[in-house]
Design a protein around this motif. Structure first.
Motif, PDB file in Angstrom:
ATOM      1  N   ILE A  64       0.800  -1.167   0.000  1.00 24.14           N
ATOM      2  CA  ILE A  64       0.004  -0.112   0.038  1.00 24.14           C
ATOM      3  C   ILE A  64       0.936   1.283   0.031  1.00 24.14           C
ATOM      4  CG2 ILE A  64      -1.861   1.354   1.387  1.00 24.14           C
ATOM      5  CD1 ILE A  64      -2.642  -1.529   2.592  1.00 24.14           C
ATOM      6  N   GLY A  65       0.623   2.103  -1.008  1.00 28.79           N
ATOM      7  CA  GLY A  65       1.408   3.383  -1.085  1.00 28.79           C
ATOM      8  C   GLY A  65       1.229   4.636  -0.128  1.00 28.79           C
ATOM      9  N   ALA A  66       1.838   5.478  -0.433  1.00 25.39           N
ATOM     10  CA  ALA A  66       1.823   6.755   0.367  1.00 25.39           C
ATOM     11  C   ALA A  66       0.586   7.641   0.463  1.00 25.39           C
ATOM     12  CB  ALA A  66       2.993   7.810   0.220  1.00 25.39           C
ATOM     13  N   ASP A  67       0.177   8.163   1.537  1.00 28.07           N
ATOM     14  CA  ASP A  67      -0.855   9.069   1.652  1.00 28.07           C
ATOM     15  C   ASP A  67      -2.222   8.427   1.116  1.00 28.07           C
ATOM     16  OD1 ASP A  67      -1.929  11.735   2.109  1.00 28.07           O
ATOM     17  OD2 ASP A  67      -1.802  12.182   0.344  1.00 28.07           O
ATOM     18  N   CYS A  68      -2.428   7.335   1.222  1.00 29.56           N
ATOM     19  CA  CYS A  68      -3.891   6.653   0.938  1.00 29.56           C
ATOM     20  C   CYS A  68      -4.694   6.809   2.301  1.00 29.56           C
ATOM     21  CB  CYS A  68      -3.633   5.174   0.786  1.00 29.56           C
ATOM     22  SG  CYS A  68      -2.732   4.823  -0.789  1.00 29.56           S
ATOM     23  N   MET A  69      -6.140   6.851   1.750  1.00 31.94           N
ATOM     24  CA  MET A  69      -7.047   7.184   2.966  1.00 31.94           C
ATOM     25  C   MET A  69      -8.021   6.107   2.828  1.00 31.94           C
ATOM     26  SD  MET A  69      -9.229  10.572   3.615  1.00 31.94           S
ATOM     27  CE  MET A  69     -10.135  10.493   1.958  1.00 31.94           C
ATOM     28  N   PHE A  70      -8.205   5.259   3.746  1.00 34.12           N
ATOM     29  CA  PHE A  70      -8.984   4.057   3.894  1.00 34.12           C
ATOM     30  C   PHE A  70     -10.154   4.391   4.979  1.00 34.12           C
ATOM     31  CE2 PHE A  70      -5.949   0.413   2.374  1.00 34.12           C
ATOM     32  CZ  PHE A  70      -5.463   1.204   1.412  1.00 34.12           C
ATOM     33  N   ALA A  71     -11.477   4.117   4.635  1.00 31.79           N
ATOM     34  CA  ALA A  71     -12.454   4.166   5.357  1.00 31.79           C
ATOM     35  C   ALA A  71     -12.656   2.945   6.265  1.00 31.79           C
ATOM     36  CB  ALA A  71     -13.783   4.566   4.641  1.00 31.79           C
ATOM     37  N   TYR A  72     -13.564   2.716   6.833  1.00 36.10           N
ATOM     38  CA  TYR A  72     -13.880   1.609   7.688  1.00 36.10           C
ATOM     39  C   TYR A  72     -14.555   0.296   7.039  1.00 36.10           C
ATOM     40  CZ  TYR A  72     -18.514   3.352   7.815  1.00 36.10           C
ATOM     41  OH  TYR A  72     -19.852   3.816   7.224  1.00 36.10           O
ATOM     42  N   ASP A  73     -14.514  -0.933   7.434  1.00 31.80           N
ATOM     43  CA  ASP A  73     -15.154  -2.299   6.887  1.00 31.80           C
ATOM     44  C   ASP A  73     -14.351  -2.276   5.379  1.00 31.80           C
ATOM     45  OD1 ASP A  73     -16.428  -4.351   6.566  1.00 31.80           O
ATOM     46  OD2 ASP A  73     -18.006  -3.483   5.629  1.00 31.80           O
ATOM     47  N   ILE A  74     -13.043  -2.108   5.259  1.00 33.32           N
ATOM     48  CA  ILE A  74     -12.010  -2.479   4.327  1.00 33.32           C
ATOM     49  C   ILE A  74     -11.633  -3.780   4.251  1.00 33.32           C
ATOM     50  CG2 ILE A  74     -10.305  -1.769   2.716  1.00 33.32           C
ATOM     51  CD1 ILE A  74     -12.460   0.360   3.025  1.00 33.32           C
TER      52      ILE A  74
END
Length: 240
Positions: free
Chosen positions: A124-134
């Motif tokens: 997984i790269g830099a500055d990613c944004m993951f919400a919930y239930d991923i």
């Protein structure tokens, strides 16, 4: 402290009720390394059985209620600078020689990240944004067999999520996928094929619904972004 909070506090100190922010360590085997420096880690469990596994968490990272579940040997987990798990998550590695890497500045609300079968990886790269239930997994966990030959037909395949990717809530990414940089995966999407950079995908299975976009963590009031999207031909910076 309020009187109503005194008794629970005393019971926690006495070990009679669990402390939700206490970390738990069960590391069995030889040659395992846990390198956390001064990282802000609370309510996290390190459950490792095997040999020569390495977990490296940058000193500026912050983890809340994360479970590290490692079975097998020679796995590596790397969590980069300023990464955050805000609500929780599970980092699950099985078999041997797996790799799970999260680049600097990536934030996660809650995610299940699974690397299974020898030699597979999730990067997984830099500055990613993951919400919930991923839910992201490199394998199917169980075997599918061809009736004629008896051979297994569903081996694991590695996954890459490039820099600056936004995963909305309830997203599933399955094996063998590359998610291109500066892309958005809409809520409840199931990704089974590569996602082009600078695009939005949605649906089950995912399909491209818009191209030539980027995104920002800030919510702009005038619906304008100062800088135009990076052209898709630009080489991503990698995992940092």
């Amino acid at each position: 402290m309020k009187p109503s909070a005194i008794l629970p506090s005393l019971l926690r100190k006495a070990g009679l009720i669990p402390d939700e922010f206490a970390n738990h360590y069960q590391i069995i085997g030889s040659g395992n390394q846990l390198e956390v420096g001064g990282a802000n880690i609370k309510g996290t469990t390190f459950d490792v059985e095997g040999n020569n596994n390495i977990i490296t968490i940058h000193s500026s990272a912050s983890l809340r209620h994360v479970r590290f579940y490692v079975r097998g040997s020679h796995h590596q987990i790397r969590i980069g600078a300023s990464c955050r798990f805000n609500r929780g998550g599970c980092l699950w590695l099985e078999d041997d020689h797996g790799m799970l890497e999260i680049g600097p500045g990536t934030t996660v609300e809650d995610a299940h990240l699974a690397v299974t079968e020898p030699g597979s990886s999730l990067r997984i790269g830099a500055d990613c944004m993951f919400a919930y239930d991923i839910d992201i997994r490199t394998g199917d966990s169980h075997s599918i067999l061809d009736l004629a030959t008896g051979k297994r037909i569903n081996p694991a395949r590695s996954i890459v999520v490039q820099d600056h990717v936004w995963l909305a809530a309830h997203v599933t990414i399955l094996k063998g996928v590359t998610v291109g940089h500066d892309s958005i995966v809409a809520t409840q999407t199931v990704v089974t094929q590569d996602v082009p950079c600078n695009s939005i995908v949605a649906g089950a299975p995912a399909r491209v619904i818009r191209t030539n976009i980027t995104w920002d963590r800030e919510r702009y009031g005038d619906f304008a972004v100062a800088d135009p999207p990076t052209p898709c031909a630009t080489t991503p910076t990698g995992n940092g």
